[in-house]
Enzyme design. Structure first.
Site, mmCIF file in Angstrom:
data_model
loop_
_atom_site.group_PDB
_atom_site.id
_atom_site.type_symbol
_atom_site.label_atom_id
_atom_site.label_comp_id
_atom_site.label_asym_id
_atom_site.label_seq_id
_atom_site.Cartn_x
_atom_site.Cartn_y
_atom_site.Cartn_z
ATOM 1 N N ASP A 1 42.303 45.827 45.653
ATOM 2 C CA ASP A 1 42.391 44.791 44.627
ATOM 3 C C ASP A 1 43.867 44.655 44.240
ATOM 4 O O ASP A 1 44.384 45.434 43.432
ATOM 5 C CB ASP A 1 41.528 45.149 43.416
ATOM 6 C CG ASP A 1 41.647 44.102 42.324
ATOM 7 O OD1 ASP A 1 40.942 44.240 41.297
ATOM 8 O OD2 ASP A 1 42.431 43.161 42.486
ATOM 9 N N LYS B 1 46.747 35.881 40.000
ATOM 10 C CA LYS B 1 47.960 35.911 39.167
ATOM 11 C C LYS B 1 49.128 35.197 39.843
ATOM 12 O O LYS B 1 49.184 33.965 39.882
ATOM 13 C CB LYS B 1 48.277 37.357 38.782
ATOM 14 C CG LYS B 1 47.172 37.993 37.893
ATOM 15 C CD LYS B 1 47.543 39.377 37.439
ATOM 16 C CE LYS B 1 46.366 40.113 36.822
ATOM 17 N NZ LYS B 1 46.168 39.798 35.398
ATOM 18 N N TYR C 1 40.242 48.137 36.736
ATOM 19 C CA TYR C 1 39.533 46.932 36.289
ATOM 20 C C TYR C 1 39.650 45.895 37.392
ATOM 21 O O TYR C 1 40.744 45.709 37.956
ATOM 22 C CB TYR C 1 40.153 46.401 34.997
ATOM 23 C CG TYR C 1 39.641 45.068 34.519
ATOM 24 C CD1 TYR C 1 40.449 43.941 34.562
ATOM 25 C CD2 TYR C 1 38.347 44.929 34.019
ATOM 26 C CE1 TYR C 1 39.985 42.702 34.114
ATOM 27 C CE2 TYR C 1 37.883 43.693 33.570
ATOM 28 C CZ TYR C 1 38.706 42.588 33.616
ATOM 29 O OH TYR C 1 38.249 41.375 33.178
HETATM 30 P P1 KE4 Z 1 41.110 37.399 36.376
HETATM 31 O O1 KE4 Z 1 39.662 37.067 36.554
HETATM 32 O O2 KE4 Z 1 41.448 37.786 34.936
HETATM 33 O O3 KE4 Z 1 42.036 36.353 36.956
HETATM 34 O O4 KE4 Z 1 41.441 38.724 37.259
HETATM 35 C C1 KE4 Z 1 40.680 39.893 37.053
HETATM 36 C C2 KE4 Z 1 41.482 41.065 37.553
HETATM 37 C C3 KE4 Z 1 41.138 41.632 38.764
HETATM 38 N N1 KE4 Z 1 41.831 42.677 39.277
HETATM 39 C C4 KE4 Z 1 42.891 43.195 38.607
HETATM 40 C C5 KE4 Z 1 43.631 44.355 39.194
HETATM 41 C C6 KE4 Z 1 43.292 42.651 37.358
HETATM 42 O O5 KE4 Z 1 44.343 43.189 36.695
HETATM 43 C C7 KE4 Z 1 42.576 41.572 36.816
HETATM 44 C C8 KE4 Z 1 42.916 40.969 35.468
HETATM 45 N N2 KE4 Z 1 43.911 41.671 34.698
HETATM 46 C C9 KE4 Z 1 43.793 41.533 33.258
HETATM 47 C C10 KE4 Z 1 44.952 42.280 32.581
HETATM 48 N N3 KE4 Z 1 45.190 43.580 33.078
HETATM 49 C C11 KE4 Z 1 43.769 40.109 32.847
HETATM 50 C C12 KE4 Z 1 43.946 39.882 31.352
HETATM 51 C C13 KE4 Z 1 42.716 39.289 30.745
HETATM 52 O O6 KE4 Z 1 41.588 39.708 31.089
HETATM 53 O O7 KE4 Z 1 42.902 38.412 29.888
#
Ligand code: KE4
Length: 429
Positions: A240, A268, A145
């Site tokens: 990523d 993060k 993701y």
């Molecule tokens: P954000 O747009 O949520 O800051 O990041 C997206 C993203 C991109 N790449 C990786 C590897 C990620 O894990 C994420 C976001 N992770 C999720 C949980 N696994 C965020 C939780 C959520 O969507 O509320």
């Protein structure tokens, strides 16, 4: 059973105001049933819900809170910045300070652009790769993701090399058409994709250690393919590291795996819990980004003074204290304890772990890709999740997420978690 009336009332109210009552679906407890807990505050390794229940927190805001909640240096840095104003829409030296910390830590990054989320980082990195190579196609991997980027909200077609099909309403077939979805840890599939589409592929984007199908490590062969095939065909490799960056090591997964990507996306931890994302790479690539180059990307709050203050404070604490050896010790103990608890209970389970990010898979087979991850017993996971909640341990509300040990967790916290898991797992048979 802990009282959760106030959370229930708060959720009913929120659902009248916000789609699904949450501002991100990951929080809705959809995969485990029941209703989400509304949090009043966090302190160190603990969360406190609005009913006054205390939980040992292994979600850590889905990764950012490697120092634990409300770390005094982070809180003070945010407060100090806020007293000087919250946003100017003009450059500040704090942005250069955070950029310098990232560049110094991450091997592949010579220049970096700050944005507001991991999604913005991956969206921008893909646009940059397409702009630099003048090619349309993006390769991603099932189970990875990368945020809610239209071109990455794509599921594999019937065969792994089939062009992507949208997996969300609103993503058009045209958008998905340039996305190729392959199986993770399958070097042969990647080679076949390049043999078939090589000159049209702008980039390969990958979680170098996956968190989003649960924690899955790459094989050496897969890493070797990632390190060689894109470059051989004139495509860029995008790591990523939104989740793994400053998590599995101060320099991220790339500092451990022996593969140097062309672009890295971050998020993060670099915001210390405030909204920060970033994408970076070699200067000759990054200087294609406007206004140095022609690839457009912008953001009102990019490099925001409060967010950069929180990120700088967080990275400074990590650099000064180097919590990684202790995180490894605590995490290895927890993984062994959970593995032993499942074995004693006769519950088929395996652990995927890299440093302080890990997943307890309810599967009798090792999980190495989406096919093996999606075969997990998610109903049993849901019972495990609620059993741990009832014992004051807050795990991610999905089998397909990683959980995290923070520098605020104690050895006693780890032992208490193992004890709780032993009770819960015995009840799952
Ligand atoms: P954000 O747009 O949520 O800051 O990041 C997206 C993203 C991109 N790449 C990786 C590897 C990620 O894990 C994420 C976001 N992770 C999720 C949980 N696994 C965020 C939780 C959520 O969507 O509320």
């Amino acid at each position: 059973m802990a009282a959760r009336e106030l959370s229930r009332t708060a959720f009913a109210r929120a659902k009248q105001l916000i789609p699904g009552g949450v501002n991100s679906p990951a929080r809705a407890f959809g995969a485990v049933g029941g209703e989400p807990l509304f949090i009043a505050r966090g302190q160190g390794a603990y969360l406190f819900d609005i009913d006054g229940n205390r939980y040992l927190d292994y979600v850590g805001s889905w990764g950012p809170m490697i120092l634990g909640h409300a770390h005094p240096e982070v809180v003070e840095a945010i407060a100090r910045a806020a007293r000087n104003g919250t946003s100017f829409g003009a450059p500040t030296e704090a942005e250069s300070e955070l950029a310098e910390l990232i560049i110094e830590a991450v091997p592949s990054v010579d220049k970096v652009r700050l944005v507001n989320s991991g999604t913005e980082a991956t969206m921008s990195a893909i646009r940059l790769a397409r702009g630099v190579t003048a090619r349309p196609m993006v390769v991603k991997f099932a189970g990875c993701y990368h945020g809610h980027v239209d071109s990455l909200l794509v599921a594999a077609g019937s065969s792994a090399a089939t062009l992507g099909v949208p997996n969300s309403p609103g993503v058009t077939p045209g958008t998905a058409a340039d996305t190729l979805v392959l199986p993770y840890n399958d070097p042969q599939a990647l080679e076949a994709a390049f043999d078939r589409h090589g000159q049209k592929i702008a980039c390969v984007i990958v979680e170098p250690v996956v968190g989003n199908m649960g924690c899955v490590n790459p094989t050496r062969e897969f890493l070797d393919a990632l390190g060689s095939l894109p470059r051989r065909h004139g495509a860029l490799l995008v790591f990523d590291e939104v989740m793994t960056g400053f998590r599995v090591a101060y320099g991220g997964a790339q500092s451990l795996l022996g593969v140097t990507p062309d672009l890295t996306t971050l998020g993060k931890i670099i915001g210390g819990g405030l909204p920060v994302g970033a994408y970076g790479g070699a200067a000759e690539i990054m200087d294609h980004v406007l206004p140095a180059g022609k690839v457009f990307q912008a953001g009102t709050l990019s490099g925001n003074p409060l967010a950069t203050a929180a990120g700088i404070a967080t990275l400074n604490v990590l650099r000064r204290t180097n919590p990684y050896p202790r995180l490894e010790m605590l995490s290895a103990r927890l993984a062994d304890g959970l593995r032993q608890a499942a074995a004693e209970a006769g519950v088929p389970a395996t652990i995927g772990r890299c440093g302080s990010m890990m997943t307890l898979f309810f599967s009798q087979h090792p999980v190495r890709d989406w096919q093996t991850a999606s075969a997990c017993d998610t109903a049993r996971f849901a019972r495990y999740f609620w059993g741990m909640i009832d014992r004051g341990v807050y795990m991610p509300c999905s089998q397909f997420e990683a959980f995290f040990v923070s520098a605020a967790h104690s050895e006693q916290d780890i032992e208490d978690t193992i004890a709780a898991a032993k009770q819960v797992l015995r009840g799952l048979v």
